[in-house]
Design a protein around this motif. Structure first.
Motif, PDB file in Angstrom:
ATOM      1  N   TRP A 251       0.833  -1.196   0.000  1.00  0.00           N
ATOM      2  CA  TRP A 251       0.000   0.000   0.000  1.00  0.00           C
ATOM      3  C   TRP A 251       0.873   1.254   0.000  1.00  0.00           C
ATOM      4  O   TRP A 251       2.106   1.184  -0.062  1.00  0.00           O
ATOM      5  N   ILE A 252       0.258   2.413   0.105  1.00  0.00           N
ATOM      6  CA  ILE A 252       0.939   3.674  -0.207  1.00  0.00           C
ATOM      7  C   ILE A 252       1.750   4.265   0.951  1.00  0.00           C
ATOM      8  O   ILE A 252       2.511   5.209   0.763  1.00  0.00           O
TER       9      ILE A 252
ATOM     10  N   TYR B  40       9.088   0.017  -3.455  1.00  0.00           N
ATOM     11  CA  TYR B  40       9.414   0.731  -4.690  1.00  0.00           C
ATOM     12  C   TYR B  40       8.784   2.124  -4.701  1.00  0.00           C
ATOM     13  O   TYR B  40       9.375   3.073  -5.227  1.00  0.00           O
ATOM     14  N   GLY B  41       7.583   2.250  -4.128  1.00  0.00           N
ATOM     15  CA  GLY B  41       6.967   3.567  -4.059  1.00  0.00           C
ATOM     16  C   GLY B  41       7.808   4.540  -3.261  1.00  0.00           C
ATOM     17  O   GLY B  41       7.983   5.708  -3.646  1.00  0.00           O
TER      18      GLY B  41
ATOM     19  N   HIS C 214      -4.070   1.528  -1.896  1.00  0.00           N
ATOM     20  CA  HIS C 214      -3.023   0.709  -2.507  1.00  0.00           C
ATOM     21  C   HIS C 214      -2.031   1.613  -3.224  1.00  0.00           C
ATOM     22  O   HIS C 214      -2.369   2.715  -3.648  1.00  0.00           O
ATOM     23  N   VAL C 215      -0.790   1.145  -3.367  1.00  0.00           N
ATOM     24  CA  VAL C 215       0.215   1.997  -3.988  1.00  0.00           C
ATOM     25  C   VAL C 215       0.106   2.023  -5.509  1.00  0.00           C
ATOM     26  O   VAL C 215       0.449   3.029  -6.133  1.00  0.00           O
TER      27      VAL C 215
ATOM     28  N   ASN D  36      -2.534   1.862  -7.878  1.00  0.00           N
ATOM     29  CA  ASN D  36      -3.462   2.803  -8.507  1.00  0.00           C
ATOM     30  C   ASN D  36      -3.032   4.243  -8.269  1.00  0.00           C
ATOM     31  O   ASN D  36      -3.069   5.082  -9.173  1.00  0.00           O
ATOM     32  N   ASN D  37      -2.580   4.515  -7.055  1.00  0.00           N
ATOM     33  CA  ASN D  37      -2.145   5.874  -6.734  1.00  0.00           C
ATOM     34  C   ASN D  37      -0.861   6.263  -7.456  1.00  0.00           C
ATOM     35  O   ASN D  37      -0.667   7.427  -7.801  1.00  0.00           O
ATOM     36  N   ALA D  38       0.020   5.278  -7.705  1.00  0.00           N
ATOM     37  CA  ALA D  38       1.236   5.569  -8.464  1.00  0.00           C
ATOM     38  C   ALA D  38       0.903   5.938  -9.900  1.00  0.00           C
ATOM     39  O   ALA D  38       1.494   6.866 -10.482  1.00  0.00           O
ATOM     40  N   ALA D  39      -0.047   5.207 -10.494  1.00  0.00           N
ATOM     41  CA  ALA D  39      -0.455   5.534 -11.864  1.00  0.00           C
ATOM     42  C   ALA D  39      -1.036   6.940 -11.940  1.00  0.00           C
ATOM     43  O   ALA D  39      -0.734   7.705 -12.872  1.00  0.00           O
ATOM     44  N   LEU D  40      -1.857   7.295 -10.957  1.00  0.00           N
ATOM     45  CA  LEU D  40      -2.439   8.634 -10.930  1.00  0.00           C
ATOM     46  C   LEU D  40      -1.365   9.698 -10.711  1.00  0.00           C
ATOM     47  O   LEU D  40      -1.385  10.761 -11.345  1.00  0.00           O
ATOM     48  N   LEU D  41      -0.413   9.428  -9.821  1.00  0.00           N
ATOM     49  CA  LEU D  41       0.680  10.370  -9.580  1.00  0.00           C
ATOM     50  C   LEU D  41       1.454  10.633 -10.862  1.00  0.00           C
ATOM     51  O   LEU D  41       1.723  11.796 -11.218  1.00  0.00           O
TER      52      LEU D  41
END
Length: 448
Positions: A250-251, A289-290, A359-360, A362-367
Motif C-alpha cells: 500500500w501507499i 518501490y513507491g 493501494h500503492v 493505482n495511486n502511483a499511476a495517478l501520480l
C-alpha cells in the motif's frame, strides 16, 4: 466501544486474501475455510467493521493470517519484484541530472508544495471519484481551481458525499488557518529527525525507535499500524512489516521518503537507499518501490530537472518488470494519450479500480499521470492529482512536493501558498510551532 481500524484480525483477513491473490498465491482452500466458519471476505473500506467477531472467529482469523504469511512465493516473483536492496538496484541507471542550483529555494518549494497538495486533498479523502466531481461542480470549482469549499454546496450532494470528518474543520477554503496536522507531513518530520540525530547512517532499528518515541499509535495507519503493533509485540524491526501485514504493497511508505531526496540533490541512488532503509520497517515489494521512487524523483526535482527526467529518475531505481513500474508507465502513457482529463482519469479507474483506495499501484499511476500531464505547472499538477480520486491527500502531497521543488518557492502561486501562512501544526515532539521556512533551513543543514 473502540473499533480500532487496520488491526482487528477478522478485518485483516479479507485484505490479506486479496494481497495474496494479487501476488499470485493460491488461497482457494484458505478462503473456503474462512467463509465456512462465517468469516466475511468483504474488506471494510474504513479499516474496521462496526462490531467485533466472536473469539472463535477471531482466533481463526489470526491462524488464517499466519497461514497466508507462510504461503510460498509464486515461481519467479522474487526475480521480478525483489525485496533485497542490491537486487532492487541491480539494474538502476539514473539519467544525467543538472548540477544542483537554487537548492534553498527548491527545498522550501518542496515543503510548501507538499503541504498545499496535501491540504487540497484532505477534505475529500475517502470519497469516490464521482463524489469529488459532484462537490466541485456544485460549488463552481470544476475543473478544480482552488481549495474545496462548502459555500454554495447543494445539501443533497453534501449528504450523499460527506466531507472527511477530521479535515472539514481545518481544510476547506473558508477555514484554512495554516497547515493542519497530517501524516503526510508528520513523516517527513520523522525523516528529518532521523537525519539530524543519526545522519545518513541511520538504520531500520532507528526508524522503529523514532516511531515509538515520537508517534502515538493513533497517528499511524494501515501497514505502519501493523508494524507498530508488531514492534510492541517484541518482533524485531527487520521482521515487523512481514507479520500478519496485508498492507505491504500500500501507499504508506511512499508518503514518508521525499525528504531523503531533498537532502540528496542530484543523488537519486543515495536517496533511494535511505528510503529503502525507512520503508522496509513496514512495507515490501511495491510498497518499497513507491518509497524509493519518491525519494529518487525528489533528488532529481531539487536538482532542477524537468518533469520527464524526474519521472525517469524515479523509475530508474524501480525493478523494470515490477507492477509498480508498469503502473508508473501506464500513468505516463495515459497523460500522453490525448484524452481529455476526465476521460483519462476514467481510464485509470477502469484499469486499477478493483484496488483499495490506499493501494500503492493505482495511486502511483495517478501520480505519474498528474506529473506528466501537468508538465511542471504546479497548479495543474496538484489539481489533476486530487481530482483523480483515491488517496487524494497523499497523491496531492507527493505531486505537490515534486512540482514545488521543480518550481521553487518563489514561483509558487500565491493562491495555494498564502493560506499556509508558513505554519504547520503537528504533534511530533520537537516540531511544535514549526514554520516551513525553518524546516527548509534544517533540511539544508542535514544535507551538508
Amino acid at each position: 466501544m473502540i473499533r480500532l481500524s487496520w488491526t482487528q484480525p477478522e478485518d485483516l483477513v479479507p485484505h490479506a486474501l486479496v494481497a495474496a491473490e494479487l501476488d499470485g498465491r493460491d488461497t482457494a482452500g484458505i478462503r473456503e475455510r474462512w467463509t465456512a466458519a462465517g468469516g466475511s471476505t468483504l474488506a471494510p473500506v474504513s479499516g474496521a467493521t462496526p462490531e467485533p467477531a466472536s473469539e472463535t472467529l477471531r482466533d481463526l482469523a489470526r491462524e488464517v493470517l499466519t497461514v497466508l504469511d507462510a504461503l510460498p512465493d509464486p515461481e519467479g516473483l522474487q526475480l521480478v519484484e525483489p525485496d533485497d536492496l542490491d537486487a532492487i538496484l541491480a539494474g538502476a541507471a539514473p539519467p544525467a541530472l543538472p548540477e544542483p542550483g537554487d537548492t534553498a529555494d527548491r527545498v522550501l518549494g518542496a515543503w510548501l508544495g507538499r503541504a498545499a497538495g496535501c491540504l487540497l486533498g484532505k477534505p475529500v479523502e475517502k470519497l469516490p471519484l464521482e463524489g469529488i466531481r459532484a462537490i466541485a461542480k456544485s460549488t463552481g470549482n470544476w475543473p478544480l481551481n482552488g481549495y474545496f469549499t462548502e459555500q454554495g454546496l447543494d445539501p443533497a450532494i453534501a449528504a450523499q458525499y460527506p466531507w472527511n470528518r477530521r479535515s472539514r474543520p481545518t481544510s476547506l477554503a473558508e477555514n484554512i488557518d495554516g497547515m493542519p496536522e497530517d501524516d503526510d507531513l508528520n513523516f517527513p518530520l520523522i525523516a528529518l529527525h532521523l537525519l539530524e540525530r543519526h545522519g545518513d547512517g541511520f538504520t531500520t532499528d532507528h526508524v522503529a525507535q523514532a516511531w515509538l518515541d515520537l508517534l502515538p499509535g493513533g497517528r499511524v495507519f494501515t501497514a505502519e499500524r501493523i508494524a507498530y503493533r508488531n514492534l510492541l509485540d517484541g518482533i524485531e524491526p527487520e521482521q515487523a512489516g512481514r507479520v500478519r501485514n496485508p498492507f505491504r504493497d500500500w501507499i504508506g511508505a511512499q508518503i514518508r521518503t521525499d525528504l531523503y531526496g531533498w537532502t540528496r540533490p542530484g543523488d537519486p541512488l543515495g536517496a533511494a537507499c535511505l528510503a529503502w532503509t525507512d520503508a522496509r520497517l513496514s512495507h515490501g515489494r511495491n510498497g518499497l518501490y513507491g518509497a524509493m521512487f519518491a525519494a529518487a524523483a525528489s533528488a532529481a526535482a531539487v536538482a532542477g530537472a524537468p518533469v520527464a527526467t524526474v519521472l525517469e529518475t524515479g523509475l530508474s531505481v524501480v525493478p523494470a518488470r515490477s507492477r509498480y513500474a508498469v503502473a508508473i508507465r501506464y500513468g505516463i502513457d495515459m497523460a500522453a494519450s490525448g484524452l481529455a482529463d476526465e476521460y483519462a482519469v476514467d481510464e485509470l479507474h477502469r484499469a486499477f479500480g478493483d484496488m483499495h483506495w490506499v493501494h500503492v499501484l493505482n495511486n502511483a499511476a495517478l501520480l505519474a499521470f498528474a506529473l506528466a500531464r501537468g508538465g511542471g505547472d504546479f497548479h495543474r499538477t496538484i489539481t489533476l492529482a486530487v481530482s483523480g480520486g483515491w488517496d487524494t491527500d497523499s497523491v496531492g502531497a507527493t505531486a505537490g512536493a515534486l512540482t514545488g521543488a521543480m518550481t521553487g518557492a518563489k514561483a509558487l502561486p500565491a493562491q495555494w501558498i498564502e493560506p499556509l501562512d508558513d505554519r504547520l501544526a503537528t504533534s511530533v515532539p520537537g516540531f511544535a510551532g514549526a514554520r516551513f521556512t525553518a524546516l527548509a533551513a534544517r533540511t539544508l543543514e542535514v544535507s551538508r
